[in-house]
Design a protein around this motif. Structure first.
Motif, PDB file in Angstrom:
ATOM      1  N   ASP A   1       5.662  -8.719  -2.680  1.00  0.00           N
ATOM      2  CA  ASP A   1       4.796  -9.624  -3.033  1.00  0.00           C
ATOM      3  C   ASP A   1       5.364 -10.768  -3.921  1.00  0.00           C
ATOM      4  N   ASP A   2       4.813 -11.817  -3.870  1.00  0.00           N
ATOM      5  CA  ASP A   2       4.744 -12.767  -4.977  1.00  0.00           C
ATOM      6  C   ASP A   2       3.389 -13.219  -5.622  1.00  0.00           C
ATOM      7  N   GLY A   3       3.173 -12.434  -6.692  1.00  0.00           N
ATOM      8  CA  GLY A   3       1.758 -12.598  -7.406  1.00  0.00           C
ATOM      9  C   GLY A   3       1.000 -11.413  -7.095  1.00  0.00           C
ATOM     10  N   ALA A   4       1.305 -10.367  -6.686  1.00  0.00           N
ATOM     11  CA  ALA A   4       0.620  -9.040  -6.219  1.00  0.00           C
ATOM     12  C   ALA A   4      -0.613  -8.951  -5.479  1.00  0.00           C
ATOM     13  N   ASP A   5      -0.715 -10.087  -4.722  1.00  0.00           N
ATOM     14  CA  ASP A   5      -2.016 -10.029  -3.687  1.00  0.00           C
ATOM     15  C   ASP A   5      -1.896  -8.973  -2.770  1.00  0.00           C
ATOM     16  N   LEU A   6      -0.765  -8.530  -2.291  1.00  0.00           N
ATOM     17  CA  LEU A   6      -0.751  -7.765  -1.132  1.00  0.00           C
ATOM     18  C   LEU A   6      -1.087  -6.379  -1.871  1.00  0.00           C
ATOM     19  N   VAL A   7      -0.738  -6.091  -3.152  1.00  0.00           N
ATOM     20  CA  VAL A   7      -0.893  -4.721  -3.743  1.00  0.00           C
ATOM     21  C   VAL A   7      -2.265  -4.638  -4.022  1.00  0.00           C
ATOM     22  N   ALA A   8      -2.891  -5.835  -4.640  1.00  0.00           N
ATOM     23  CA  ALA A   8      -4.222  -5.788  -5.013  1.00  0.00           C
ATOM     24  C   ALA A   8      -5.162  -5.540  -3.894  1.00  0.00           C
ATOM     25  N   ALA A   9      -4.621  -5.936  -2.609  1.00  0.00           N
ATOM     26  CA  ALA A   9      -5.486  -5.842  -1.505  1.00  0.00           C
ATOM     27  C   ALA A   9      -5.459  -4.464  -0.974  1.00  0.00           C
ATOM     28  N   VAL A  10      -4.209  -3.933  -0.999  1.00  0.00           N
ATOM     29  CA  VAL A  10      -4.061  -2.449  -0.639  1.00  0.00           C
ATOM     30  C   VAL A  10      -5.002  -1.498  -1.684  1.00  0.00           C
ATOM     31  N   HIS A  11      -4.946  -1.824  -2.920  1.00  0.00           N
ATOM     32  CA  HIS A  11      -5.756  -1.012  -3.828  1.00  0.00           C
ATOM     33  C   HIS A  11      -7.165  -1.447  -4.093  1.00  0.00           C
ATOM     34  N   GLY A  12      -7.490  -2.302  -3.273  1.00  0.00           N
ATOM     35  CA  GLY A  12      -8.884  -2.621  -3.007  1.00  0.00           C
ATOM     36  C   GLY A  12      -9.630  -2.079  -1.636  1.00  0.00           C
ATOM     37  N   ASN A  13      -9.941  -2.767  -0.753  1.00  0.00           N
ATOM     38  CA  ASN A  13     -10.380  -2.262   0.449  1.00  0.00           C
ATOM     39  C   ASN A  13      -9.251  -1.689   1.436  1.00  0.00           C
ATOM     40  N   ARG A  14      -8.026  -1.703   1.229  1.00  0.00           N
ATOM     41  CA  ARG A  14      -7.216  -0.880   2.139  1.00  0.00           C
ATOM     42  C   ARG A  14      -6.727   0.292   1.759  1.00  0.00           C
ATOM     43  N   THR A  15      -7.049   0.970   0.955  1.00  0.00           N
ATOM     44  CA  THR A  15      -6.552   2.099   0.425  1.00  0.00           C
ATOM     45  C   THR A  15      -6.179   3.249   1.626  1.00  0.00           C
ATOM     46  N   ASP A  16      -6.578   2.894   2.754  1.00  0.00           N
ATOM     47  CA  ASP A  16      -6.157   3.820   3.819  1.00  0.00           C
ATOM     48  C   ASP A  16      -4.880   3.601   4.102  1.00  0.00           C
ATOM     49  N   LEU A  17      -4.095   2.562   3.590  1.00  0.00           N
ATOM     50  CA  LEU A  17      -2.849   2.236   3.826  1.00  0.00           C
ATOM     51  C   LEU A  17      -1.709   2.868   2.834  1.00  0.00           C
ATOM     52  N   VAL A  18      -2.225   3.358   1.892  1.00  0.00           N
ATOM     53  CA  VAL A  18      -1.366   3.941   0.872  1.00  0.00           C
ATOM     54  C   VAL A  18      -0.377   4.962   1.420  1.00  0.00           C
ATOM     55  N   ALA A  19      -0.853   5.776   2.174  1.00  0.00           N
ATOM     56  CA  ALA A  19      -0.309   7.116   2.577  1.00  0.00           C
ATOM     57  C   ALA A  19       1.164   6.796   3.312  1.00  0.00           C
ATOM     58  N   ASP A  20       1.267   5.648   3.912  1.00  0.00           N
ATOM     59  CA  ASP A  20       2.689   5.254   4.469  1.00  0.00           C
ATOM     60  C   ASP A  20       3.406   4.433   3.562  1.00  0.00           C
ATOM     61  N   ILE A  21       2.796   3.709   2.433  1.00  0.00           N
ATOM     62  CA  ILE A  21       3.588   3.034   1.673  1.00  0.00           C
ATOM     63  C   ILE A  21       4.658   3.852   0.646  1.00  0.00           C
ATOM     64  N   ARG A  22       5.967   3.585   1.129  1.00  0.00           N
ATOM     65  CA  ARG A  22       6.788   4.063  -0.049  1.00  0.00           C
ATOM     66  C   ARG A  22       6.941   3.562  -1.355  1.00  0.00           C
ATOM     67  N   GLY A  23       7.000   2.104  -1.273  1.00  0.00           N
ATOM     68  CA  GLY A  23       6.895   1.401  -2.384  1.00  0.00           C
ATOM     69  C   GLY A  23       6.886  -0.056  -2.223  1.00  0.00           C
ATOM     70  N   GLY A  24       6.866  -0.920  -3.148  1.00  0.00           N
ATOM     71  CA  GLY A  24       6.658  -2.307  -3.161  1.00  0.00           C
ATOM     72  C   GLY A  24       7.966  -3.054  -3.967  1.00  0.00           C
ATOM     73  N   THR A  25       7.715  -4.370  -3.905  1.00  0.00           N
ATOM     74  CA  THR A  25       8.903  -5.191  -4.771  1.00  0.00           C
ATOM     75  C   THR A  25       7.629  -6.367  -5.147  1.00  0.00           C
ATOM     76  N   GLU A  26       7.935  -6.975  -6.515  1.00  0.00           N
ATOM     77  CA  GLU A  26       7.134  -7.828  -7.052  1.00  0.00           C
ATOM     78  C   GLU A  26       8.207  -9.186  -7.526  1.00  0.00           C
ATOM     79  N   GLU A  27       7.786 -10.199  -7.112  1.00  0.00           N
ATOM     80  CA  GLU A  27       8.814 -11.399  -7.229  1.00  0.00           C
ATOM     81  C   GLU A  27       8.675 -12.039  -8.762  1.00  0.00           C
ATOM     82  N   THR A  28       7.422 -11.965  -9.263  1.00  0.00           N
ATOM     83  CA  THR A  28       7.003 -13.060 -10.181  1.00  0.00           C
ATOM     84  C   THR A  28       6.397 -12.414 -11.458  1.00  0.00           C
ATOM     85  N   THR A  29       6.521 -13.216 -12.675  1.00  0.00           N
ATOM     86  CA  THR A  29       5.860 -12.728 -13.846  1.00  0.00           C
ATOM     87  C   THR A  29       4.486 -12.411 -13.745  1.00  0.00           C
TER      88      THR A  29
END
Ligand code: ADE
Length: 430
Positions: free
Chosen positions: A129-157
């Motif tokens: 991510d650059d700004g955490a919009d993917l993580v926010a979407a996953v934690h919003g209405n796409r929580t069905d995806l969490v089981a597959d996700i090992r981790g994420g990276t974030e680029e910006t303050t």
């Protein structure tokens, strides 16, 4: 060119040849990422990973995406800002490098989120991510995806701040590496990258002369420090506005004037926000800014300038804002009190809206960190990470810095055995 078989949504695939040239040009200035790409080609550390990346779609990001793919990842890319996409690069990624991209420069908010969801549709094992919009979407209405996700990276303050707040509330559902917090990221990208590219964006949009202007910089984090440094170098009188006393003091001792924004507003010619916070320039400040001033943002989101207030302050009887575009990326707001204020790039980050973002040589460091963070997450270390925001191991930071120095033909000293022993001992004093 053959029509691509992969799913994508870009402006115009016929722009691909220009995008390839632009990507190759950037690559020349990205030696560390090139080295990592060679290692990735050999070792395939990302084999089996599906990686959804939400980044500014630039020639530098193209080089990162190509590197991740070389490492074995199945990469999909969407834009992290509606205005920052380089359409030729997006086309090249799809048509020449076989990487699905969902990004069109100038896309509206609905399209932006549709693209983001398309990037998530291939059920990523990692997010970038650059700004955490993917993580926010996953934690919003796409929580069905969490089981597959090992981790994420974030680029910006800004993204790291959002993610730390999610983690503090105990709601973060998978581990994140805060790439921004690596020394080889924020000390260089945020400072020298934002410093140069912000002035570049404002110069391209307006063609102003910096020498002799009063430039008001709101926020003195690493980005603000860089913008102030470069504005001083161009001969501007720099005023810094801060809410943090330590940063305010640092700004003063770095040679800037420091004062509240209410005092700076009537004297500034150019205002630049780099705070990461909402309404850093609010209505009360807009009331005070002098006629003819230019207002721009280089923070991640377009919330730093109170644009709705600006629209209201210029609205006529019909309640419509009195605004016209006077040049690309320059909107003239005619206020009811007779002043004209010039807003750049719709208040979106001006370095990417009106210019090309940070130069490749500095993105080399940030994206080397991103690639190493992805390898770290995919490897055995990634198995044991807690659902928290983590920093990259400092050895990786040192590796990236060492490689960058080598690529520039610079060597540094090594401590003697005596010096190492001295630093490790507490017994030896005067
Ligand atoms: N952020 C700032 N500058 C950038 C660039 N050139 N590419 C990708 N992300 C960026």
């Amino acid at each position: 060119m053959t029509a691509p078989q992969i799913e994508s949504d870009v402006a115009d695939l016929s722009l691909a040849p220009d995008g390839v040239k632009r990507t190759e040009w950037a690559e020349r200035e990205m030696p560390v990422l090139r080295l990592i790409r060679e290692q990735f080609r050999r070792d395939r550390p990302l084999e089996g990973q599906r990686l959804a990346a939400c980044l500014h779609v630039t020639s530098e990001t193209a080089n990162l995406a190509i590197t991740l793919k070389a490492g074995g990842a199945d990469v999909r890319l969407c834009a992290s800002n509606p205005l920052s996409t380089q359409d030729d690069v997006a086309a090249a990624l799809v048509a020449e490098y076989g990487i699905p991209v969902f990004a069109v420069k100038g896309e509206d908010t609905d399209t932006y989120y549709r693209h983001l969801n398309q990037a998530l549709d291939h059920r990523p094992t990692m997010t970038m991510d650059d700004g955490a919009d993917l993580v926010a979407a996953v934690h919003g209405n796409r929580t069905d995806l969490v089981a597959d996700i090992r981790g994420g990276t974030e680029e910006t303050t800004t993204g790291v701040i959002r993610l730390r707040s999610l983690a503090q509330q105990g709601k973060l559902l998978y581990p994140i590496i805060a790439v921004n917090d690596a020394d080889t990221k924020h000390l260089f990208d945020n400072r020298y990258g934002t410093g140069q590219s912000t002035l570049d964006g404002i110069t391209r949009a307006t063609n102003i002369l910096w020498a002799g202007k009063t430039v008001v910089i709101v926020g003195y984090g690493w980005c603000g420090r860089g913008v102030a440094l470069r504005a001083r170098g161009m001969g501007a009188q720099v005023v810094v506005c801060e809410i943090d006393p330590v940063r305010g003091l640092e700004a003063l001792m770095d040679g800037n004037r420091v004062m509240p924004l209410s005092e700076a507003a009537p004297i500034g010619d150019i205002f630049i926000t780099v705070t990461g916070d909402i309404h850093a320039i609010g209505r009360s400040h807009l009331e005070l800014i002098k006629d003819g001033a230019v207002v721009a943002n280089s923070g991640h989101f377009d919330v730093e300038i109170d644009i709705p207030a600006l629209q209201e302050m210029s609205a006529g009887e019909d309640r419509k804002p009195n605004v016209r575009s006077v040049r690309p990326f320059v909107e003239e707001y005619s206020l009811k009190d007779g002043r004209k204020l010039f807003l750049l790039g719709e208040g979106r980050l001006i370095n990417l809206a009106a210019a090309e973002g940070h130069p490749s040589a500095v993105m080399d460091l940030s994206f080397a960190d991103q690639a190493l963070a992805a390898r770290y997450l995919a490897g055995p270390d990634g198995d044991s990470l807690t659902k928290d925001v983590h920093i990259l191991p400092h050895e990786l930071d040192e590796d990236v810095a060492r490689l960058k120095l080598q690529s520039m033909g610079i060597s540094i000293d090594t401590p003697t055995a005596e010096q190492i022993a001295y630093l490790q001992s507490w017994e030896m004093g005067t």
